[in-house]
Design a protein around this motif. Structure first.
Motif, PDB file in Angstrom:
ATOM      1  N   SER A   6       0.982  -3.928 -13.337  1.00 28.72           N
ATOM      2  CA  SER A   6      -0.139  -2.988 -13.479  1.00 28.72           C
ATOM      3  C   SER A   6      -0.844  -2.692 -12.165  1.00 28.72           C
ATOM      4  O   SER A   6      -1.551  -1.690 -12.043  1.00 28.72           O
ATOM      5  N   LYS A  27      -8.270  -3.259  -7.443  1.00 28.72           N
ATOM      6  CA  LYS A  27      -7.527  -2.270  -8.218  1.00 28.72           C
ATOM      7  C   LYS A  27      -7.458  -2.729  -9.664  1.00 28.72           C
ATOM      8  O   LYS A  27      -7.274  -3.914  -9.939  1.00 28.72           O
ATOM      9  N   GLY A  28      -7.622  -1.789 -10.575  1.00 30.70           N
ATOM     10  CA  GLY A  28      -7.468  -2.119 -11.985  1.00 30.70           C
ATOM     11  C   GLY A  28      -8.788  -2.252 -12.718  1.00 30.70           C
ATOM     12  O   GLY A  28      -9.863  -2.020 -12.175  1.00 30.70           O
ATOM     13  N   LYS A  29      -8.678  -2.635 -13.976  1.00 33.08           N
ATOM     14  CA  LYS A  29      -9.843  -2.644 -14.860  1.00 33.08           C
ATOM     15  C   LYS A  29     -10.767  -3.818 -14.591  1.00 33.08           C
ATOM     16  O   LYS A  29     -10.343  -4.868 -14.114  1.00 33.08           O
ATOM     17  N   TRP A  43      -3.211  -4.543 -11.018  1.00 32.75           N
ATOM     18  CA  TRP A  43      -4.541  -5.176 -11.056  1.00 32.75           C
ATOM     19  C   TRP A  43      -4.611  -6.277 -10.001  1.00 32.75           C
ATOM     20  O   TRP A  43      -3.695  -7.087  -9.864  1.00 32.75           O
ATOM     21  N   ARG A  44      -5.725  -6.286  -9.246  1.00 35.19           N
ATOM     22  CA  ARG A  44      -5.829  -7.243  -8.140  1.00 35.19           C
ATOM     23  C   ARG A  44      -7.275  -7.702  -7.965  1.00 35.19           C
ATOM     24  O   ARG A  44      -8.204  -6.896  -7.940  1.00 35.19           O
ATOM     25  N   LEU A  45      -7.434  -9.015  -7.843  1.00 37.94           N
ATOM     26  CA  LEU A  45      -8.739  -9.640  -7.602  1.00 37.94           C
ATOM     27  C   LEU A  45      -8.669 -10.386  -6.280  1.00 37.94           C
ATOM     28  O   LEU A  45      -7.741 -11.172  -6.059  1.00 37.94           O
ATOM     29  N   ILE A  77     -12.633  -6.891  -7.417  1.00 32.07           N
ATOM     30  CA  ILE A  77     -11.474  -6.237  -8.026  1.00 32.07           C
ATOM     31  C   ILE A  77     -11.133  -5.023  -7.167  1.00 32.07           C
ATOM     32  O   ILE A  77     -11.886  -4.054  -7.119  1.00 32.07           O
ATOM     33  N   GLU A 115      -2.757 -10.923  -7.974  1.00 33.03           N
ATOM     34  CA  GLU A 115      -2.309  -9.562  -8.286  1.00 33.03           C
ATOM     35  C   GLU A 115      -1.316  -9.579  -9.437  1.00 33.03           C
ATOM     36  O   GLU A 115      -0.389 -10.401  -9.459  1.00 33.03           O
ATOM     37  N   HIS A 116      -1.531  -8.689 -10.402  1.00 37.85           N
ATOM     38  CA  HIS A 116      -0.566  -8.502 -11.482  1.00 37.85           C
ATOM     39  C   HIS A 116       0.369  -7.381 -11.046  1.00 37.85           C
ATOM     40  O   HIS A 116      -0.033  -6.224 -10.911  1.00 37.85           O
ATOM     41  N   VAL A 152      -4.203  -8.270 -18.916  1.00 39.01           N
ATOM     42  CA  VAL A 152      -3.393  -7.292 -18.178  1.00 39.01           C
ATOM     43  C   VAL A 152      -1.993  -7.289 -18.783  1.00 39.01           C
ATOM     44  O   VAL A 152      -1.530  -8.328 -19.280  1.00 39.01           O
ATOM     45  N   PRO A 153      -1.270  -6.159 -18.789  1.00 39.12           N
ATOM     46  CA  PRO A 153      -1.703  -4.909 -18.153  1.00 39.12           C
ATOM     47  C   PRO A 153      -2.723  -4.175 -19.011  1.00 39.12           C
ATOM     48  O   PRO A 153      -2.924  -4.480 -20.159  1.00 39.12           O
TER      49      PRO A 153
END
Length: 279
Positions: A72, A135-137, A74-76, A133, A68-69, A278-279
């Motif tokens: 931002s 959350k996020g791009k 973003w989470r994988l 993923i 997780e970042h 990211v972000p």
């Protein structure tokens, strides 16, 4: 969380799941891993119903690894359910080799009592899962000649390992005819990290297959690389390759159970590279 409760007990509770999750924060990235006991019959039945296929005999439905970042969001994540949801549920792609017919036929006979209920599917539990993923791009897939590759030389450096975990998501012995196991390993260094999610499938006398998803993160640049490879070959060819590599006959059986000893001997049939920042 009770480890000795009823076999259909639904666990873990949110609190127990949190207690079983270990995390490490490095330069704005949070890397987490959760390892819990094998799922019990209640959660197994629920998962099978949702997936539409029987699950492997050893299913760790609550296990996961995530990156997780924090800035931002973003989470994988890598988990068993999403991996099994990528298993072929039509039977059309089962093993894709002519000499597997005899084995798949015997497999169908073993389960013929439930054939009316269960659709044909890939009994080897082969998946092309590359992570979820949450959350996020999404990743970008540029032309492969332009895609940034994982810097292997940097990973070979003797940097200190700040965090390491190995998590099994599922495993099947394929009716004592081999093995299919999906697991994740993650190691975090001061400036970078590498996650390897590996499917190792060996059907004795038929086929050996390895599918690897590598996630490389450069913490300083915020760059994430996803490298996915598929390798497979006939069982007998892999056995011969081990012999030609200098392995003694008595060591070959052991080597065939260890993907680290045979991965370099199996030809690659697919390779993709994806990037994101990211972000």
């Amino acid at each position: 969380m009770s480890f000795n409760g009823a076999v259909n007990e639904h666990y873990p509770t949110p609190a127990a799941a949190d207690e079983s999750t270990v995390s490490h924060v490095q330069k704005g990235f949070k890397i987490s891993a959760r390892k819990l006991p094998i799922s019990k019959s209640g959660p197994i039945d629920e998962m099978s119903q949702k997936l539409g296929i029987p699950v492997p005999e050893m299913i760790f439905g609550d296990n996961m690894v995530s990156i997780e970042h924090l800035e931002s969001g973003w989470r994988l994540e890598f988990n068993a359910y999403d991996a099994l949801d990528r298993v072929d549920k039509t039977g059309k792609n089962m093993l894709k080799v002519a000499y597997s017919k005899e084995w798949s036929s015997s497999r169908e006979k073993t389960h013929e009592g439930i054939k009316e209920v269960v659709k044909p599917f890939d009994w080897s539990y082969t998946t092309d899962y590359k992570g979820t993923i949450t959350k996020g791009k999404p990743f970008n897939m540029p032309p492969q000649q332009d895609a940034e590759r994982i810097p292997i030389e940097l990973l070979k450096r003797p940097d200190p390992i700040l965090f390491f975990e190995e998590v099994v998501l599922y495993e099947s012995e394929l009716d004592d005819n081999g093995i299919s196991v999906l697991s994740c390993k993650v190691r975090v260094m001061p400036d970078r990290m590498l996650l390897l999610c590996r499917l190792f499938m060996r059907l004795d006398g038929v086929l050996v297959r390895i599918r690897d998803t590598r996630i490389y993160v450069d913490f300083n640049a915020g760059k994430v690389i996803r490298d996915y490879t598929e390798k497979e070959d006939a069982f007998d060819k892999v056995k011969k390759s081990l012999l030609f590599s200098g392995k003694l006959p008595e060591d070959i059986t052991v080597a065939l159970r260890d993907p680290n000893q045979i991965a370099h001997l199996i030809p690659e049939v697919k390779h993709t590279l994806e990037n994101l920042t990211v972000p």
